[in-house]
Design a protein around this motif. Sequence first.
Motif, short mmCIF file in Angstrom:
data_model
loop_
_atom_site.label_atom_id
_atom_site.label_comp_id
_atom_site.label_asym_id
_atom_site.label_seq_id
_atom_site.Cartn_x
_atom_site.Cartn_y
_atom_site.Cartn_z
N LEU A 29 0.82 -1.22 0.00
CA LEU A 29 0.00 0.00 0.00
C LEU A 29 0.85 1.27 0.00
CD1 LEU A 29 -2.76 -1.07 2.54
CD2 LEU A 29 -2.98 -0.82 0.05
N GLY A 30 2.14 1.11 0.20
CA GLY A 30 3.04 2.26 0.26
C GLY A 30 3.44 2.80 -1.11
N GLN A 31 2.80 2.34 -2.15
CA GLN A 31 3.06 2.81 -3.50
C GLN A 31 1.79 3.47 -4.01
OE1 GLN A 31 2.02 2.00 -6.72
NE2 GLN A 31 3.74 2.91 -7.82
N GLN A 32 1.92 4.64 -4.60
CA GLN A 32 0.78 5.48 -4.95
C GLN A 32 -0.28 4.77 -5.80
OE1 GLN A 32 1.98 9.16 -6.77
NE2 GLN A 32 -0.11 9.84 -7.10
N THR A 33 0.13 4.10 -6.85
CA THR A 33 -0.83 3.46 -7.75
C THR A 33 -1.53 2.30 -7.05
OG1 THR A 33 0.50 4.09 -9.66
CG2 THR A 33 -1.16 2.37 -10.00
N ARG A 34 -0.77 1.50 -6.29
CA ARG A 34 -1.40 0.37 -5.59
C ARG A 34 -2.40 0.85 -4.54
NH1 ARG A 34 3.80 -1.91 -6.45
NH2 ARG A 34 4.53 -1.34 -4.38
N LEU A 35 -2.07 1.93 -3.85
CA LEU A 35 -3.02 2.49 -2.88
C LEU A 35 -4.29 2.95 -3.60
CD1 LEU A 35 -3.75 3.38 -0.01
CD2 LEU A 35 -2.54 5.53 -0.47
N ALA A 36 -4.11 3.59 -4.75
CA ALA A 36 -5.27 4.05 -5.53
C ALA A 36 -6.10 2.86 -6.03
CB ALA A 36 -4.80 4.90 -6.71
N ILE A 37 -5.43 1.80 -6.46
CA ILE A 37 -6.15 0.60 -6.92
C ILE A 37 -6.95 0.01 -5.76
CG2 ILE A 37 -5.85 -1.81 -7.66
CD1 ILE A 37 -3.50 -0.79 -9.42
N PHE A 38 -6.33 -0.11 -4.60
CA PHE A 38 -7.03 -0.69 -3.45
C PHE A 38 -8.25 0.15 -3.10
CE2 PHE A 38 -7.92 -1.26 1.04
CZ PHE A 38 -8.13 -2.63 1.07
N LYS A 39 -8.08 1.47 -3.04
CA LYS A 39 -9.21 2.35 -2.71
C LYS A 39 -10.30 2.26 -3.78
CE LYS A 39 -8.81 6.16 -0.78
NZ LYS A 39 -8.73 7.41 -0.13
N PHE A 40 -9.91 2.15 -5.03
CA PHE A 40 -10.87 2.00 -6.13
C PHE A 40 -11.68 0.71 -5.95
CE2 PHE A 40 -11.79 0.26 -10.39
CZ PHE A 40 -12.59 1.27 -10.90
N LEU A 41 -10.99 -0.38 -5.63
CA LEU A 41 -11.68 -1.65 -5.44
C LEU A 41 -12.59 -1.62 -4.21
CD1 LEU A 41 -8.90 -4.19 -6.45
CD2 LEU A 41 -10.99 -3.61 -7.71
N VAL A 42 -12.17 -0.95 -3.16
CA VAL A 42 -13.02 -0.81 -1.98
C VAL A 42 -14.30 -0.07 -2.37
CG1 VAL A 42 -13.25 0.37 0.26
CG2 VAL A 42 -11.19 -0.95 -0.25
N SER A 43 -14.17 0.94 -3.20
CA SER A 43 -15.35 1.72 -3.59
C SER A 43 -16.28 0.94 -4.51
CB SER A 43 -14.92 3.04 -4.25
OG SER A 43 -14.41 2.81 -5.55
N HIS A 44 -15.80 -0.17 -5.05
CA HIS A 44 -16.63 -0.98 -5.95
C HIS A 44 -16.99 -2.33 -5.33
CE1 HIS A 44 -15.30 2.06 -8.81
NE2 HIS A 44 -16.41 1.78 -9.44
N GLU A 45 -16.96 -2.40 -4.02
CA GLU A 45 -17.44 -3.61 -3.34
C GLU A 45 -18.95 -3.63 -3.39
OE1 GLU A 45 -16.18 -6.43 -1.57
OE2 GLU A 45 -14.58 -5.88 -2.93
N PRO A 46 -19.58 -4.75 -3.47
CA PRO A 46 -19.01 -6.10 -3.49
C PRO A 46 -18.80 -6.65 -4.90
CG PRO A 46 -21.36 -6.29 -3.18
CD PRO A 46 -21.04 -4.80 -3.29
N CYS A 47 -19.02 -5.85 -5.91
CA CYS A 47 -18.99 -6.37 -7.28
C CYS A 47 -17.59 -6.58 -7.83
CB CYS A 47 -19.76 -5.44 -8.21
SG CYS A 47 -21.49 -5.27 -7.74
N GLY A 48 -16.65 -5.74 -7.46
CA GLY A 48 -15.30 -5.85 -8.01
C GLY A 48 -15.21 -5.29 -9.42
N ARG A 49 -14.04 -5.37 -10.00
CA ARG A 49 -13.80 -4.84 -11.34
C ARG A 49 -12.77 -5.70 -12.07
NH1 ARG A 49 -17.96 -2.83 -10.96
NH2 ARG A 49 -18.51 -0.66 -10.89
N THR A 50 -12.79 -5.64 -13.39
CA THR A 50 -11.80 -6.36 -14.21
C THR A 50 -10.52 -5.53 -14.26
OG1 THR A 50 -12.43 -5.28 -16.27
CG2 THR A 50 -13.63 -7.32 -15.67
N VAL A 51 -9.44 -6.16 -14.69
CA VAL A 51 -8.17 -5.44 -14.80
C VAL A 51 -8.30 -4.30 -15.80
CG1 VAL A 51 -7.14 -6.97 -16.54
CG2 VAL A 51 -5.66 -5.70 -14.99
N GLY A 52 -9.06 -4.50 -16.87
CA GLY A 52 -9.26 -3.43 -17.86
C GLY A 52 -9.97 -2.23 -17.27
N GLU A 53 -11.00 -2.48 -16.48
CA GLU A 53 -11.73 -1.38 -15.84
C GLU A 53 -10.84 -0.65 -14.83
OE1 GLU A 53 -16.26 -3.18 -15.90
OE2 GLU A 53 -14.86 -3.92 -14.38
N ILE A 54 -10.04 -1.42 -14.11
CA ILE A 54 -9.13 -0.81 -13.13
C ILE A 54 -8.09 0.03 -13.85
CG2 ILE A 54 -7.43 -1.28 -11.32
CD1 ILE A 54 -9.03 -3.95 -10.84
#
Length: 137
Positions: A29-54
Motif C-alpha cells: 500500500l506504500g506505492q501510490q498506484t497500488r493504494l489508488a487501486i485498493f481504494k478503487f476496489l473498496v469503492s466498488h465492493e461487493p462487485c469488483g472490477r476487471t483489470v481493464g476497468e481498473i
Amino acid sequence: MNEAALPTAAPSESLGASGQRALGALAALGQQTRLAIFKFLVSHEPCGRTVGEIALAMPCPQNTTSGHLAILSRAQLVTSTRQGRTVIYRADLAGMRWLLEYLLADCCNGDASMCATVFSSLCTGDCAHSPAEGQPD
C-alpha cells in the motif's frame, strides 16, 4: 550503554510471521498506484472490477495494473475470481481488517473494551468474503 554492544537481530527475523505479513501489506500500500487501486476496489465492493476497468480508472497500462494487482494479492489485500474468461478483482476486506487489527492489537494497553468503538467501526457490513482465518499467520 554503547549501541554497538547491544545484540541486534535483522528486523525481518524479529517480526515473526504476522509481522512479516503486516510489513508486506504496508509495503504494497506504500506505492501510490497500488493504494489508488485498493481504494478503487473498496469503492466498488461487493462487485469488483476487471483489470481493464481498473487500468482505465487509474489510468495505467493493463500489464502494469496486473503487476500491481499481483503485489496486492500476495499481500492478501486483493482477491480474484474467474467468471468464464473474465477475472474479477475485489478488495480483500478481511485482509485489510486483519491488518488493522494487527496494527491496533496493543491499542489502549491491550484493553479491548476501551477500543471497542475503533474495532466495531472497522466494518459495519459483511467483510468476510475472503476470511482471514485459515490464511497463514
